[in-house]
Design a protein around this motif. Structure first.
Motif, PDB file in Angstrom:
ATOM      1  N   GLU A 192      29.124   8.731 -37.365  1.00  0.00           N
ATOM      2  CA  GLU A 192      28.714   8.950 -38.754  1.00  0.00           C
ATOM      3  C   GLU A 192      29.622  10.018 -39.365  1.00  0.00           C
ATOM      4  OE1 GLU A 192      24.490   9.437 -40.957  1.00  0.00           O
ATOM      5  OE2 GLU A 192      25.027  11.065 -39.596  1.00  0.00           O
ATOM      6  N   LEU A 194      30.182  12.189 -42.804  1.00  0.00           N
ATOM      7  CA  LEU A 194      29.635  12.627 -44.080  1.00  0.00           C
ATOM      8  C   LEU A 194      30.716  13.371 -44.848  1.00  0.00           C
ATOM      9  CD1 LEU A 194      26.168  13.990 -42.886  1.00  0.00           C
ATOM     10  CD2 LEU A 194      26.779  11.679 -43.608  1.00  0.00           C
ATOM     11  N   TRP A 195      30.900  13.024 -46.106  1.00  0.00           N
ATOM     12  CA  TRP A 195      31.976  13.571 -46.923  1.00  0.00           C
ATOM     13  C   TRP A 195      31.408  14.474 -48.011  1.00  0.00           C
ATOM     14  CZ3 TRP A 195      36.808  12.434 -45.217  1.00  0.00           C
ATOM     15  CH2 TRP A 195      36.965  11.311 -44.402  1.00  0.00           C
ATOM     16  N   LEU A 198      32.952  11.683 -51.499  1.00  0.00           N
ATOM     17  CA  LEU A 198      33.103  10.372 -50.866  1.00  0.00           C
ATOM     18  C   LEU A 198      34.439   9.725 -51.209  1.00  0.00           C
ATOM     19  CD1 LEU A 198      31.653   8.343 -49.061  1.00  0.00           C
ATOM     20  CD2 LEU A 198      30.649   7.320 -51.103  1.00  0.00           C
ATOM     21  N   HIS A 213      29.446   5.820 -43.276  1.00  0.00           N
ATOM     22  CA  HIS A 213      29.809   6.890 -44.202  1.00  0.00           C
ATOM     23  C   HIS A 213      28.593   7.339 -45.005  1.00  0.00           C
ATOM     24  CE1 HIS A 213      34.241   6.361 -43.710  1.00  0.00           C
ATOM     25  NE2 HIS A 213      33.851   5.151 -43.358  1.00  0.00           N
ATOM     26  N   GLY A 214      28.641   8.580 -45.450  1.00  0.00           N
ATOM     27  CA  GLY A 214      27.586   9.133 -46.284  1.00  0.00           C
ATOM     28  C   GLY A 214      28.093  10.354 -47.017  1.00  0.00           C
ATOM     29  N   VAL A 215      27.247  10.922 -47.863  1.00  0.00           N
ATOM     30  CA  VAL A 215      27.588  12.116 -48.633  1.00  0.00           C
ATOM     31  C   VAL A 215      26.981  13.329 -47.952  1.00  0.00           C
ATOM     32  CG1 VAL A 215      27.400  13.264 -50.872  1.00  0.00           C
ATOM     33  CG2 VAL A 215      27.710  10.783 -50.760  1.00  0.00           C
ATOM     34  N   TRP A 216      27.776  14.350 -47.785  1.00  0.00           N
ATOM     35  CA  TRP A 216      27.353  15.570 -47.096  1.00  0.00           C
ATOM     36  C   TRP A 216      26.845  16.563 -48.129  1.00  0.00           C
ATOM     37  CZ3 TRP A 216      31.165  19.253 -44.091  1.00  0.00           C
ATOM     38  CH2 TRP A 216      30.412  20.224 -43.411  1.00  0.00           C
ATOM     39  N   ILE A 229      21.214  14.216 -45.907  1.00  0.00           N
ATOM     40  CA  ILE A 229      22.150  13.108 -45.818  1.00  0.00           C
ATOM     41  C   ILE A 229      21.787  12.087 -46.882  1.00  0.00           C
ATOM     42  CG2 ILE A 229      23.017  11.241 -44.367  1.00  0.00           C
ATOM     43  CD1 ILE A 229      22.386  12.966 -41.958  1.00  0.00           C
TER      44      ILE A 229
END
Length: 245
Positions: A192, A194-195, A198, A213-216, A229
């Motif tokens: 995983e 996390l950005w 993104l 993928h995900g947003v941090w 998350i």
């Protein structure tokens, strides 16, 4: 009844105190740590001005360990110390429980590739872009150092390449592609990423299917607070942006 000397009394009292201390130590239970397995999480940080990239196994950067990752490529290319207002979270890479060994191997590979980018560069750094009717012109030392420090795009491409090696592969495919000395290569381990932004994932051309993928959403000036998350499906992409996941 025989009288005891002061030395004997003091010695017996000292032994009693030591026994009491030892008993209290053994009686206290060990505090349980909420920290994840070592190597399960890799934190990536980015310099706002020079686009330096450093990797860390802890959520907080350590000054000496982080600066040791940056090679000297000219005057003022390595900061004297870390500044909280210039370094910000870039990405977080998380592995499933029990995969800390793979995470440590990925961490080592990412640092190795980033160091090679900073030390093994070609004519695209040394010379200006050549026009059809112009001669090659050398870049200034200051400009070369600035270009070498900018490892943001290279780091994203490295993350995609290294994590892509973990994608599940058949025996013949592994032999055909060859290994890079990465633990867990070809096992299909899920990862995983996390950005902080993104859109930074677009620096890589492709991403393998074992990567989610995900947003941090990180909290500033906190160490032990869990990070929220946001799945990719809930994040609204910008118009005109294409992200290959």
């Amino acid at each position: 009844m025989s009288a005891r000397t002061t030395t004997v009394v003091v010695g017996q009292a000292t032994k009693s105190v030591r026994k009491a201390r030892g008993a209290s130590k053994t009686a206290l239970p060990k505090p349980q740590s909420n920290r994840p397995e070592h190597g399960r999480q890799i934190f990536v940080y980015n310099h706002l001005q020079k686009n330096h990239v450093v990797y860390s196994l802890t959520r907080t950067l350590k000054n000496n360990a982080s600066l040791a990752q940056l090679p000297f490529n000219g005057k003022k290319t390595v900061p004297a110390a870390l500044r909280k207002d210039l370094w910000h979270p870039f990405a977080q890479i998380s592995f499933p429980p029990g995969h800390g060994e793979i995470g440590l191997s990925v961490f080592s590979k990412l640092r190795e590739y980033r160091r090679r980018h900073e030390l093994e560069w070609g004519d695209e750094i040394r010379f200006h872009e050549k026009q059809p009717d112009e001669k090659l012109q050398f870049r200034s030392t200051k400009l070369r150092g600035r270009l070498i420090c900018d490892q943001k795009a290279n780091s994203v491409a490295d993350i995609a390449a290294v994590l892509g090696r973990l994608e599940l592969q058949e025996g013949e495919e592994v032999v055909k592609k060859g290994g890079i000395g990465l633990k867990g290569e070809g096992t299909g381990a899920k990862v995983e990423v996390l950005w902080n932004n993104l859109n930074d994932a677009e620096f890589a051309e492709t991403w393998s299917e074992n990567i989610e993928h995900g947003v941090w959403r990180h909290h500033k000036h906190t160490v032990d607070v869990d990070m929220d998350i946001v799945p990719v499906a809930e994040a609204e992409p910008e118009k005109g942006s294409t992200l290959v996941l």
